[in-house]
Design a protein around this motif. Structure first.
Motif, PDB file in Angstrom:
ATOM      1  N   MET A 125      13.641 -62.490  43.197  1.00 29.52           N
ATOM      2  CA  MET A 125      14.254 -61.179  43.058  1.00 29.52           C
ATOM      3  C   MET A 125      15.308 -60.974  44.136  1.00 29.52           C
ATOM      4  O   MET A 125      15.189 -61.478  45.243  1.00 29.52           O
ATOM      5  CB  MET A 125      13.181 -60.086  43.203  1.00 29.52           C
ATOM      6  N   SER A 126      16.336 -60.224  43.799  1.00 31.28           N
ATOM      7  CA  SER A 126      17.326 -59.833  44.797  1.00 31.28           C
ATOM      8  C   SER A 126      16.724 -58.784  45.721  1.00 31.28           C
ATOM      9  O   SER A 126      15.686 -58.179  45.423  1.00 31.28           O
ATOM     10  CB  SER A 126      18.572 -59.257  44.113  1.00 31.28           C
ATOM     11  N   GLU A 127      17.400 -58.549  46.849  1.00 37.33           N
ATOM     12  CA  GLU A 127      16.929 -57.519  47.769  1.00 37.33           C
ATOM     13  C   GLU A 127      16.871 -56.157  47.086  1.00 37.33           C
ATOM     14  O   GLU A 127      15.940 -55.379  47.296  1.00 37.33           O
ATOM     15  CB  GLU A 127      17.837 -57.447  49.006  1.00 37.33           C
ATOM     16  N   LEU A 128      17.863 -55.849  46.237  1.00 38.68           N
ATOM     17  CA  LEU A 128      17.860 -54.571  45.547  1.00 38.68           C
ATOM     18  C   LEU A 128      16.703 -54.473  44.551  1.00 38.68           C
ATOM     19  O   LEU A 128      16.091 -53.402  44.388  1.00 38.68           O
ATOM     20  CB  LEU A 128      19.190 -54.353  44.834  1.00 38.68           C
ATOM     21  N   ASP A 129      16.370 -55.586  43.896  1.00 38.55           N
ATOM     22  CA  ASP A 129      15.223 -55.589  42.976  1.00 38.55           C
ATOM     23  C   ASP A 129      13.930 -55.280  43.734  1.00 38.55           C
ATOM     24  O   ASP A 129      13.080 -54.523  43.258  1.00 38.55           O
ATOM     25  CB  ASP A 129      15.101 -56.937  42.278  1.00 38.55           C
ATOM     26  N   VAL A 130      13.781 -55.886  44.914  1.00 40.43           N
ATOM     27  CA  VAL A 130      12.577 -55.640  45.718  1.00 40.43           C
ATOM     28  C   VAL A 130      12.499 -54.168  46.120  1.00 40.43           C
ATOM     29  O   VAL A 130      11.447 -53.526  46.009  1.00 40.43           O
ATOM     30  CB  VAL A 130      12.561 -56.549  46.964  1.00 40.43           C
ATOM     31  N   ALA A 131      13.626 -53.615  46.591  1.00 35.67           N
ATOM     32  CA  ALA A 131      13.626 -52.209  47.002  1.00 35.67           C
ATOM     33  C   ALA A 131      13.274 -51.296  45.833  1.00 35.67           C
ATOM     34  O   ALA A 131      12.470 -50.355  45.972  1.00 35.67           O
ATOM     35  CB  ALA A 131      14.998 -51.841  47.572  1.00 35.67           C
ATOM     36  N   GLY A 132      13.843 -51.561  44.681  1.00 34.78           N
ATOM     37  CA  GLY A 132      13.533 -50.748  43.515  1.00 34.78           C
ATOM     38  C   GLY A 132      12.086 -50.853  43.101  1.00 34.78           C
ATOM     39  O   GLY A 132      11.473 -49.859  42.658  1.00 34.78           O
ATOM     40  N   GLN A 133      11.500 -52.046  43.238  1.00 37.43           N
ATOM     41  CA  GLN A 133      10.093 -52.224  42.880  1.00 37.43           C
ATOM     42  C   GLN A 133       9.183 -51.408  43.803  1.00 37.43           C
ATOM     43  O   GLN A 133       8.201 -50.812  43.351  1.00 37.43           O
ATOM     44  CB  GLN A 133       9.723 -53.707  42.940  1.00 37.43           C
ATOM     45  N   VAL A 134       9.511 -51.362  45.092  1.00 37.46           N
ATOM     46  CA  VAL A 134       8.684 -50.583  46.024  1.00 37.46           C
ATOM     47  C   VAL A 134       8.793 -49.089  45.700  1.00 37.46           C
ATOM     48  O   VAL A 134       7.789 -48.362  45.735  1.00 37.46           O
ATOM     49  CB  VAL A 134       9.109 -50.868  47.477  1.00 37.46           C
ATOM     50  N   VAL A 135       9.982 -48.613  45.389  1.00 39.82           N
ATOM     51  CA  VAL A 135      10.140 -47.198  45.006  1.00 39.82           C
ATOM     52  C   VAL A 135       9.293 -46.884  43.785  1.00 39.82           C
ATOM     53  O   VAL A 135       8.620 -45.840  43.714  1.00 39.82           O
ATOM     54  CB  VAL A 135      11.628 -46.877  44.741  1.00 39.82           C
ATOM     55  N   GLU A 136       9.272 -47.776  42.817  1.00 34.02           N
ATOM     56  CA  GLU A 136       8.469 -47.554  41.612  1.00 34.02           C
ATOM     57  C   GLU A 136       6.977 -47.582  41.929  1.00 34.02           C
ATOM     58  O   GLU A 136       6.196 -46.789  41.369  1.00 34.02           O
ATOM     59  CB  GLU A 136       8.817 -48.618  40.571  1.00 34.02           C
ATOM     60  N   LEU A 137       6.550 -48.457  42.832  1.00 33.42           N
ATOM     61  CA  LEU A 137       5.142 -48.496  43.238  1.00 33.42           C
ATOM     62  C   LEU A 137       4.723 -47.181  43.891  1.00 33.42           C
ATOM     63  O   LEU A 137       3.622 -46.669  43.652  1.00 33.42           O
ATOM     64  CB  LEU A 137       4.901 -49.664  44.205  1.00 33.42           C
ATOM     65  N   VAL A 138       5.594 -46.613  44.735  1.00 38.82           N
ATOM     66  CA  VAL A 138       5.283 -45.318  45.358  1.00 38.82           C
ATOM     67  C   VAL A 138       5.142 -44.255  44.288  1.00 38.82           C
ATOM     68  O   VAL A 138       4.209 -43.424  44.324  1.00 38.82           O
ATOM     69  CB  VAL A 138       6.375 -44.937  46.382  1.00 38.82           C
ATOM     70  N   ARG A 139       6.044 -44.246  43.350  1.00 40.87           N
ATOM     71  CA  ARG A 139       5.975 -43.245  42.276  1.00 40.87           C
ATOM     72  C   ARG A 139       4.665 -43.370  41.494  1.00 40.87           C
ATOM     73  O   ARG A 139       4.036 -42.363  41.153  1.00 40.87           O
ATOM     74  CB  ARG A 139       7.173 -43.413  41.350  1.00 40.87           C
ATOM     75  N   ARG A 140       4.242 -44.605  41.243  1.00 37.82           N
ATOM     76  CA  ARG A 140       3.034 -44.816  40.457  1.00 37.82           C
ATOM     77  C   ARG A 140       1.762 -44.508  41.239  1.00 37.82           C
ATOM     78  O   ARG A 140       0.814 -43.933  40.712  1.00 37.82           O
ATOM     79  CB  ARG A 140       2.983 -46.267  39.968  1.00 37.82           C
TER      80      ARG A 140
END
Length: 475
Positions: A1-16
């Protein structure tokens, strides 16, 4: 994953895991750092490291917590979010939470040079060899380092940013056995770093510093080389232009006041070189004038200090800012040519060591015609190469004590006449740069590397009317 993909995944984990009301900001930073060190005129260490770090800060239930990690797999990212959520439950309420950075365009970063980012050990070693050979048999030591950083930011407000940067730096010393000379340079491009020029400069200064005499303490007219001016910029950044310290009345800064000589203009300019185009909170970075023609015009802020001061963030969010405050890390003292033209400064130029314009037996101490021109105007004073071991005694007046090193010379009637033994000084940095006290500003800048890549200080040489030397080699 790109750095931006990783950052977006963490944001989604927080939301969930924390619900839609939780606010999260995530930075992902990859760093490839390489260092070639030399001592006794040969390379003794070549090291390199590569790693990716994820930093999460979240605000939920009126409380704020942060966490970091380096495991990028789903289990590692989930564990990071869970740790931050657990920490938030134990944190005190945070009524001053400033909220998240709103979506905004992020400017392109500094020029990116792939040859620098992917430099090989052989390419760094070639510059070390050139430095050693140019020293002409003197003992040498120092380092050549290269750095590549890429990163991304995302938050739950929908803002995102990406960037990458590269830097090369060299810092070397030459020794005669009785004296030392130093040369250092920081650049965006590997091709701009010339080990031969730096080695010759260090050696010339070391030879010119031999057989120093001791002078009595007192106030002297001084010419400070860029390496010494860099210490002024660093302390002004940490203790003066820091928005948190200003709000707490621990800074000398008086916004709107003429606190410096009219020849002084200082700009924090991260996009000038070697910095990502956004800060740790995702705020876009830009050039910020802190002193304009002697008038103090701004201090720097992150989102929290800006909110407390009813001001916007200036793009200076950084780890530890809640404790130390936001700090400008890319401060430029503009040279005389830039102010006269009303634009950017000329590109730094590596001139030959030992310009004869200074004349006298210490002529080798002068690295370039720019410094020589300032020395030529001094009736009786000192040329100072470097400051070190500086410590703040009075933050409000920014009174600093420290030592000279790597060469001091007596100037008489515009000529370097003798090398001088090192001094201790005690001086207020704003006072030394105050109205009427700056007698000359060079036309060319030298970018000085910091201990941390991405942090640098750029300045021309300065001639100051008075510098308070409080002790000599004998006490």
């Amino acid at each position: 994953m790109s750095e931006l993909d990783v950052a977006g995944q963490v944001v989604e984990l927080v939301r969930r895991l924390a619900g839609p009301d939780a606010q999260a900001e995530v930075t992902v930073a990859r760093a490839d750092l390489a260092l070639t060190r030399f001592a006794n005129s040969f390379i003794h260490q070549n090291v390199a490291e590569s790693g990716t770090a994820v930093r999460l800060r979240l605000h939920t239930g009126g409380r704020t917590a942060a966490g970091s990690g380096s495991l990028l797999d789903p289990d590692g990212l989930t564990a990071l979010v869970e740790r931050a959520l657990a920490a938030a439950q134990l944190a005190p309420p945070d009524p001053a939470w400033p909220g998240l950075t709103a979506p905004a365009p992020v400017p392109p970063g500094a020029v990116f040079d792939e040859d620098t980012a992917y430099a090989t050990p052989d390419e760094r070693a070639a510059r070390v060899r050139a430095f050693v050979d140019a020293a002409g048999g003197l003992e040498t030591a120092g380092y050549c380092r290269t750095a590549y950083r890429s990163g991304a930011f995302a938050n739950s407000a929908g803002h995102s940013a990406v960037g990458r940067t590269a830097e090369v730096a060299m810092d070397g010393i030459a020794r005669t056995g009785r004296s030392d000379g130093v040369a250092r340079r920081c650049a965006d491009r590997l091709g701009e770093l010339d080990g031969t020029v730096l080695g010759a400069r260090a050696a010339a200064k070391a030879r010119a510093a031999a057989d120093p005499v001791e002078l009595p303490p007192g106030r002297y007219d001084v010419v400070l080389e860029p390496s010494a001016v860099a210490d002024l910029l660093q302390n002004l950044s940490w203790f003066g232009f820091n928005g948190k310290r200003y709000a707490e009345r621990q800074s000398f800064v008086e916004l709107g006041a003429v606190q410096f000589d009219p020849s002084v203009t200082m700009v924090d300019d991260p996009l000038h070189a070697s910095a990502l185009p956004y800060d740790m909170e995702g705020t876009p970075r830009r050039a910020l004038t802190l002193v304009d023609g002697g008038t103090t015009t701004a201090v720097v802020h992150d989102r929290r200090s800006g909110a407390e001061a009813a001001a916007a963030s200036t793009g200076h969010g950084m780890p530890g800012a809640a404790t130390f405050g936001p700090i400008p890390h890319n401060l430029r003292l503009l040279p005389a040519a830039a102010r006269a033209l009303g634009g950017d400064s000329p590109a730094p130029v590596d001139g030959p060591a030992g310009d004869e314009a200074a004349g006298g037996p210490g002529a080798g101490a002068v690295a370039d015609p720019d410094t020589a021109a300032l020395v030529a105007g001094v009736r009786r004073g000192l040329l100072v190469s470097d400051f070190w071991y500086t410590r703040v005694l009075d933050p409000m007046r920014l009174v600093v004590t420290g030592l000279t090193r790597n060469g001091v010379w007596l100037v008489e009637d515009g000529v370097l006449t003798r090398a001088v033994r090192d001094f201790r000084f005690t001086e207020s940095y704003p006072r030394a740069l105050g109205p009427g006290r700056v007698l000359g500003v060079g036309r060319l800048t030298g970018r000085q590397p910091d201990r941390t890549d991405g942090v640098w200080w750029e300045a021309p040489p300065l001639r100051l009317a008075s510098w308070n030397f409080t002790g000599g080699a004998s006490g």
